[in-house]
Design a protein around this motif. Sequence first.
Motif, PDB file in Angstrom:
ATOM      1  N   PHE A 158       0.878  -1.274   0.031  1.00 43.55           N
ATOM      2  CA  PHE A 158       0.075  -0.039  -0.079  1.00 43.55           C
ATOM      3  C   PHE A 158       0.939   1.204   0.174  1.00 43.55           C
ATOM      4  O   PHE A 158       1.979   1.193   0.450  1.00 43.55           O
ATOM      5  CB  PHE A 158      -0.899   0.208   1.303  1.00 43.55           C
ATOM      6  N   GLY A 159       0.208   2.361  -0.653  1.00 45.06           N
ATOM      7  CA  GLY A 159       1.080   3.516  -0.563  1.00 45.06           C
ATOM      8  C   GLY A 159       0.331   4.715  -1.243  1.00 45.06           C
ATOM      9  O   GLY A 159      -0.625   4.494  -1.761  1.00 45.06           O
ATOM     10  N   CYS A 162       3.170  -1.277   4.009  1.00 43.22           N
ATOM     11  CA  CYS A 162       2.696   0.131   3.997  1.00 43.22           C
ATOM     12  C   CYS A 162       3.771   0.977   3.881  1.00 43.22           C
ATOM     13  O   CYS A 162       4.695   1.251   4.589  1.00 43.22           O
ATOM     14  CB  CYS A 162       1.969   0.572   5.214  1.00 43.22           C
ATOM     15  N   GLY A 207       1.986   6.907   2.624  1.00 44.59           N
ATOM     16  CA  GLY A 207       0.716   7.211   1.921  1.00 44.59           C
ATOM     17  C   GLY A 207      -0.171   8.004   2.714  1.00 44.59           C
ATOM     18  O   GLY A 207       0.263   8.371   3.887  1.00 44.59           O
ATOM     19  N   THR A 217      -3.864   4.571   2.976  1.00 44.68           N
ATOM     20  CA  THR A 217      -2.751   3.662   3.623  1.00 44.68           C
ATOM     21  C   THR A 217      -2.852   3.503   4.935  1.00 44.68           C
ATOM     22  O   THR A 217      -2.808   2.414   5.536  1.00 44.68           O
ATOM     23  CB  THR A 217      -1.342   4.226   3.123  1.00 44.68           C
TER      24      THR A 217
END
Length: 266
Positions: A71-72, A165, A168, A172
Amino acid sequence: MAPNDPVHLRGPVLVRRENGGERSTTDQRLLDKNQDTDWLHTDPWRVLRIQSEFVNGFGALAELPDAVSVFGSARTRPGDPVYEQAVELGKALTDAGYAVVTGGGPGQMEAANKGAWEANGQSVGLGIELPMEQGLNRWVDLGLHFRYFFVRKTMFVKYTQAFVCTPGGFGTLDEFFEAITLVQTDKITRFPIVLLGVDFWTPLVDWIRGTLVEHGMISAPDAELFLVTDSVTETVEYIRDAHQRAALTAEEREDLYGEEHRGVER
């Protein structure tokens, strides 16, 4: 005396003593063109759409190998050090034998997908319908697009075995806190979580390990359910080691780590 009231059949249901009855059959109503489209916006119809998203997601991802979600931010671009690190991460995860799953958008998601693609790995994107349509980035080789956030989140948790992660925004943070809540409450096991980017994540980590613990909102061990690092290599090793430990039997864990590690480690 036997009843002589009219009988109406609604599929398998028999209805007697009902005035009026249906003047058309179910098939006729199905095949007739209906100008009233209000039914498209009713909750029963939404339930069917939600069901179809689950079915499509389960069908598409059921044979996915071990995978890691990355994620980001959607706002970084090639050349940004954070973007380039996510490319490196995608390659490293692929080399370690994991498929790479992202939200399918631009920025950090694109970067991780690009790294997996260039390393000849499996690059997956799970997109979401947003007011500003993004679509799936060009480095995705298996992509799904969802209407509902909660269906998409289920796919991330069900078909990946770790979260990373990168820097973000709200999205995020949402994924991080949902994952750590599921781990804390034992809803999921064998689920390492990594925050990649020490400078970016340190203020949040200080708040978690300071304010939340000090006020008794979480227990001190809860603040250790994730790794904070700047190293892609350490990230991959942390994930792989957690999965290897979780695969051991209780006796094997005791032999290797001592009695305190008899339970499943995250």
